[in-house]
Write a protein that holds these residues in place. Structure first.
Motif, PDB file in Angstrom:
ATOM      1  N   ALA A  90      92.355  -1.961  83.311  1.00  0.00           N
ATOM      2  CA  ALA A  90      91.809  -0.976  82.371  1.00  0.00           C
ATOM      3  C   ALA A  90      92.353  -1.197  80.967  1.00  0.00           C
ATOM      4  O   ALA A  90      91.633  -1.005  79.973  1.00  0.00           O
ATOM      5  CB  ALA A  90      92.145   0.434  82.851  1.00  0.00           C
ATOM      6  N   ALA A  91      93.610  -1.615  80.866  1.00  0.00           N
ATOM      7  CA  ALA A  91      94.216  -1.847  79.551  1.00  0.00           C
ATOM      8  C   ALA A  91      93.529  -2.987  78.812  1.00  0.00           C
ATOM      9  O   ALA A  91      93.490  -3.002  77.576  1.00  0.00           O
ATOM     10  CB  ALA A  91      95.699  -2.140  79.715  1.00  0.00           C
ATOM     11  N   ALA A  92      92.983  -3.948  79.561  1.00  0.00           N
ATOM     12  CA  ALA A  92      92.318  -5.099  78.945  1.00  0.00           C
ATOM     13  C   ALA A  92      90.818  -4.898  78.774  1.00  0.00           C
ATOM     14  O   ALA A  92      90.139  -5.725  78.173  1.00  0.00           O
ATOM     15  CB  ALA A  92      92.570  -6.348  79.787  1.00  0.00           C
ATOM     16  N   ALA A  93      90.291  -3.783  79.301  1.00  0.00           N
ATOM     17  CA  ALA A  93      88.850  -3.530  79.235  1.00  0.00           C
ATOM     18  C   ALA A  93      88.459  -2.985  77.862  1.00  0.00           C
ATOM     19  O   ALA A  93      89.302  -2.436  77.146  1.00  0.00           O
ATOM     20  CB  ALA A  93      88.453  -2.545  80.328  1.00  0.00           C
ATOM     21  N   PRO A  94      87.179  -3.107  77.472  1.00  0.00           N
ATOM     22  CA  PRO A  94      86.727  -2.563  76.181  1.00  0.00           C
ATOM     23  C   PRO A  94      86.994  -1.066  76.088  1.00  0.00           C
ATOM     24  O   PRO A  94      86.747  -0.323  77.039  1.00  0.00           O
ATOM     25  CB  PRO A  94      85.220  -2.857  76.185  1.00  0.00           C
ATOM     26  N   SER A  95      87.492  -0.616  74.945  1.00  0.00           N
ATOM     27  CA  SER A  95      87.880   0.790  74.780  1.00  0.00           C
ATOM     28  C   SER A  95      86.699   1.702  74.478  1.00  0.00           C
ATOM     29  O   SER A  95      86.850   2.924  74.497  1.00  0.00           O
ATOM     30  CB  SER A  95      88.912   0.914  73.655  1.00  0.00           C
ATOM     31  N   ASP A  96      85.519   1.116  74.172  1.00  0.00           N
ATOM     32  CA  ASP A  96      84.378   1.947  73.810  1.00  0.00           C
ATOM     33  C   ASP A  96      83.583   2.426  75.022  1.00  0.00           C
ATOM     34  O   ASP A  96      82.615   3.173  74.885  1.00  0.00           O
ATOM     35  CB  ASP A  96      83.443   1.182  72.865  1.00  0.00           C
ATOM     36  N   ILE A  97      83.992   2.025  76.237  1.00  0.00           N
ATOM     37  CA  ILE A  97      83.308   2.458  77.457  1.00  0.00           C
ATOM     38  C   ILE A  97      83.943   3.750  77.949  1.00  0.00           C
ATOM     39  O   ILE A  97      85.177   3.829  78.047  1.00  0.00           O
ATOM     40  CB  ILE A  97      83.397   1.378  78.556  1.00  0.00           C
ATOM     41  N   PRO A  98      83.161   4.788  78.266  1.00  0.00           N
ATOM     42  CA  PRO A  98      83.746   6.029  78.808  1.00  0.00           C
ATOM     43  C   PRO A  98      84.609   5.754  80.027  1.00  0.00           C
ATOM     44  O   PRO A  98      84.314   4.858  80.822  1.00  0.00           O
ATOM     45  CB  PRO A  98      82.506   6.860  79.169  1.00  0.00           C
ATOM     46  N   ALA A  99      85.677   6.535  80.167  1.00  0.00           N
ATOM     47  CA  ALA A  99      86.686   6.274  81.201  1.00  0.00           C
ATOM     48  C   ALA A  99      86.092   6.261  82.608  1.00  0.00           C
ATOM     49  O   ALA A  99      86.444   5.407  83.433  1.00  0.00           O
ATOM     50  CB  ALA A  99      87.798   7.312  81.112  1.00  0.00           C
ATOM     51  N   HIS A 100      85.167   7.205  82.908  1.00  0.00           N
ATOM     52  CA  HIS A 100      84.628   7.286  84.272  1.00  0.00           C
ATOM     53  C   HIS A 100      83.732   6.083  84.587  1.00  0.00           C
ATOM     54  O   HIS A 100      83.710   5.613  85.729  1.00  0.00           O
ATOM     55  CB  HIS A 100      83.860   8.592  84.481  1.00  0.00           C
ATOM     56  N   ILE A 101      83.016   5.572  83.580  1.00  0.00           N
ATOM     57  CA  ILE A 101      82.178   4.393  83.804  1.00  0.00           C
ATOM     58  C   ILE A 101      83.057   3.153  83.939  1.00  0.00           C
ATOM     59  O   ILE A 101      82.823   2.292  84.800  1.00  0.00           O
ATOM     60  CB  ILE A 101      81.162   4.227  82.656  1.00  0.00           C
ATOM     61  N   GLN A 102      84.076   3.075  83.098  1.00  0.00           N
ATOM     62  CA  GLN A 102      85.010   1.961  83.178  1.00  0.00           C
ATOM     63  C   GLN A 102      85.690   1.917  84.541  1.00  0.00           C
ATOM     64  O   GLN A 102      85.825   0.847  85.147  1.00  0.00           O
ATOM     65  CB  GLN A 102      86.056   2.089  82.073  1.00  0.00           C
ATOM     66  N   ASP A 103      86.116   3.060  85.032  1.00  0.00           N
ATOM     67  CA  ASP A 103      86.776   3.136  86.340  1.00  0.00           C
ATOM     68  C   ASP A 103      85.851   2.628  87.446  1.00  0.00           C
ATOM     69  O   ASP A 103      86.266   1.860  88.323  1.00  0.00           O
ATOM     70  CB  ASP A 103      87.193   4.584  86.623  1.00  0.00           C
ATOM     71  N   PHE A 104      84.584   3.029  87.388  1.00  0.00           N
ATOM     72  CA  PHE A 104      83.602   2.595  88.386  1.00  0.00           C
ATOM     73  C   PHE A 104      83.377   1.089  88.310  1.00  0.00           C
ATOM     74  O   PHE A 104      83.381   0.394  89.341  1.00  0.00           O
ATOM     75  CB  PHE A 104      82.288   3.342  88.148  1.00  0.00           C
ATOM     76  N   LEU A 105      83.205   0.566  87.101  1.00  0.00           N
ATOM     77  CA  LEU A 105      82.940  -0.862  86.934  1.00  0.00           C
ATOM     78  C   LEU A 105      84.132  -1.712  87.367  1.00  0.00           C
ATOM     79  O   LEU A 105      83.956  -2.788  87.953  1.00  0.00           O
ATOM     80  CB  LEU A 105      82.581  -1.156  85.485  1.00  0.00           C
TER      81      LEU A 105
END
Length: 451
Positions: free
Chosen positions: A234-249
C-alpha cells in the motif's frame, strides 16, 4: 408498506453494524427496471439487505422455496417481495417445476421491476465464486423472448472483511450492466447455447468484482501474505486511489500472484507457505499480531504509554458506556448462537436482533432515568443521546485495550525473551524479502506480457 419500513430500519442498522460500508461505481446502478441484479452470496440474509439498501427502487427477491411455510408466513414473505424458486437439492428425487416462479419473474420484469438473484444458489462464507447456475440467464432470456425490452443484468460483488463479526467492513463493487438484448439473436437460434454463454458472462463479471481464491489453502495463504505484506504494498501504491479500492486491488494482486507462482513454481510456493504458517503459529501462541512486529522497541514503548494514558482518562466514560450498552450488545450475539450453528447466519441474526435490542433498551433506560431522577424532557433527551455515543466509545476503548495488551506483551518479550523476538523478526524479514523478490518477478513478467 412493510417493505419500505423494513428497508429504512435495516439501512440504519447497516450504518451501525459495519465499521465501513464502501461502494464502488454506485452510479452504474439504474434507478428502475426492468433489471436483474446478480451477486455472489457469502453472507446469507445479509447479502440481500446490503444490496437492496443501495437501490432506490423496491427490489424483489428470488428465494429458495424452503423458506416458505404456513399461509401467514407465505403472506409475510410475499409482502417482503420474495418469489419462491424450487431447487433440486431441496427436493431430492422429486420432479422440479419453476414455472410459477418464472412466470412471476417475467411479469415483474414486464412491470419494470427489479429482481435480485444469487446465481450460486447457496450461501457459503468463502472468498470465492462457486458454480453459477443457469437460472438467471434462463429468466433473462425468457423475459426478453416474451417481449420485455431494455432488460439489463447488473453484476454486484460483495466483499466482507469478516462476514460474521460486528463492526467489520464491507466493500460493494458494482460492475457494468449486461444488455440481455445482445444475446437475443443467439437465443432464437440456439436457446441452450445462449443460456450457457450468458451464464459464463455473468460468472466472469462477478469473478472480477470479488476476491476469488480457488481453494481454502490459497485463501489461507493469501490472508497470511496480506497480514504481513499488504501495508508495504500500500505504501508503494498510487496515493490518488481511494483506500477501499486500493485495498481491494492489492488483495486481488496478491491472490493473482499466488495463483501465478502456484502454477509455475509449486515447490517455491509450498516452501513459502510453510514459513508463513510457522511464523503465524508462533505469533498466535504468543497472542501477538504481525502488525507490531515491524515496530522498533522505542515506538512500541511510546505508543503503549500514549494508549495507557488514553485508557486511564477514558475509563469513566468506558464504564458508563459498558453499563448502558452491554446487555443490548451481548443479547444479539447470544441470540445468534442459540438460533444457529451456521456461522453464515450470525451477522444477519445479530443485525436483526440489534435493531430491536438497542432502541428498546435505550428507551427503557431513558424512561427509568426520567422516573427515578425526575429529569426534565431536555435533560432526558441529552441523556438519551449519550447512550449510543458512549456505546461507540466503549467499543473503541475495548479495541484500544486489546492493542495495548499486545504492545505490553511484546515489551515483556523484549526484556525476558530477547532471543525469541530476534528470531521472529528474522523470520519476518526473510519472508518479506521472498515476497519482495516474488513481486518484482511477477511485475516483470506482467510487463513483458504487455510488450
Amino acid at each position: 408498506m412493510l417493505y419500505a419500513i423494513l428497508k429504512l430500519i435495516y439501512k440504519i442498522g447497516l450504518w451501525i453494524f459495519f465499521r465501513r460500508f464502501e461502494v464502488h461505481n454506485r452510479h452504474l446502478m439504474p434507478d428502475g427496471g426492468p433489471l436483474l441484479v446478480v451477486s455472489n452470496h457469502p453472507n446469507t440474509f445479509m447479502d440481500p439487505i446490503v444490496t437492496a439498501s443501495l437501490l432506490r427502487q423496491p427490489v424483489y427477491f428470488i428465494a429458495k422455496s424452503t423458506v416458505f411455510g404456513s399461509d401467514f408466513q407465505n403472506w409475510m414473505l410475499r409482502q417482503m417481495h420474495l418469489i419462491p424458486i424450487h431447487r433440486r437439492e431441496d427436493n431430492p428425487g422429486k420432479p422440479v417445476s419453476n414455472e410459477e416462479a418464472f412466470s412471476a419473474s417475467f411479469e415483474a420484469l414486464r412491470q419494470y421491476k427489479t429482481l435480485l438473484i444469487f446465481p450460486e444458489g447457496n450461501s457459503f462464507n468463502q472468498r470465492r465464486l462457486r458454480k453459477v447456475k443457469t437460472g438467471t440467464a434462463r429468466i433473462a432470456l425468457g423475459a426478453e423472448a416474451t417481449g420485455v425490452k431494455g432488460l439489463k443484468i447488473l453484476p454486484v460483488g460483495l466483499n466482507y472483511s469478516a462476514p460474521t463479526r460486528f463492526h467489520s467492513d464491507v466493500f460493494v463493487n458494482v460492475g457494468e450492466p449486461i444488455l440481455v438484448a445482445d444475446y437475443a439473436t443467439a437465443h432464437r437460434q440456439d436457446g441452450q447455447e445462449a443460456v450457457l454463454a450468458l451464464t459464463e458472462e455473468i460468472r466472469k463479471r462477478l469473478e472480477q468484482l470479488i476476491i476469488h481464491t480457488p481453494t481454502d489453502e490459497e485463501d489461507e495463504m493469501a490472508r497470511q501474505v496480506e497480514a504481513i505484506y499488504k501495508e508495504r504494498l500500500a505504501a508503494a501504491a498510487p496515493s490518488d486511489i481511494p483506500a477501499h479500492i486500493q485495498d481491494f486491488l492489492l488483495t486481488k494482486a496478491i491472490v493473482s500472484g499466488i495463483n501465478y507462482f502456484s502454477q509455475r513454481e509449486p515447490e517455491r510456493v509450498a516452501a513459502l507457505k510453510e514459513k508463513l504458517s510457522s511464523y503465524m503459529l508462533q505469533l498466535r501462541r504468543l497472542r501477538l499480531k504481525d502488525e507490531i512486529m515491524g515496530l522498533r522497541r522505542k515506538t512500541v514503548l511510546w505508543r503503549s504509554v500514549l494508549r495507557v494514558l488514553y485508557l486511564a482518562l477514558g475509563l469513566p466514560v468506558y464504564a458508563y458506556g459498558l453499563l448502558h450498552n452491554y446487555l443490548p450488545y451481548i443479547i444479539p450475539s447470544k441470540v445468534a448462537r442459540a438460533a444457529t450453528r451456521e456461522h453464515e447466519w450470525y451477522a444477519p441474526i445479530m443485525l436483526t436482533a440489534g435493531i430491536f435490542t438497542f432502541p428498546l433498551f435505550y428507551l427503557l433506560e431513558a424512561w427509568l432515568a426520567q422516573e427515578l431522577l425526575h429529569l426534565s424532557w431536555s435533560w432526558t433527551a441529552v441523556y438519551f443521546l449519550t447512550l449510543p455515543l458512549s456505546g461507540f466509545f466503549t467499543l473503541h476503548y475495548w479495541n484500544t485495550l486489546q492493542h495495548t495488551q499486545e504492545h505490553w506483551l511484546l515489551l515483556r518479550l523484549f526484556v525476558k525473551r530477547r532471543a525469541l523476538v530476534k528470531s521472529l523478526r528474522l523470520q519476518r524479514e526473510e519472508i518479506m524479502a521472498e515476497l519482495e523478490a516474488a513481486k518484482e518477478e511477477y511485475l516483470a513478467q506482467a510487463n513483458r506480457g504487455l510488450q
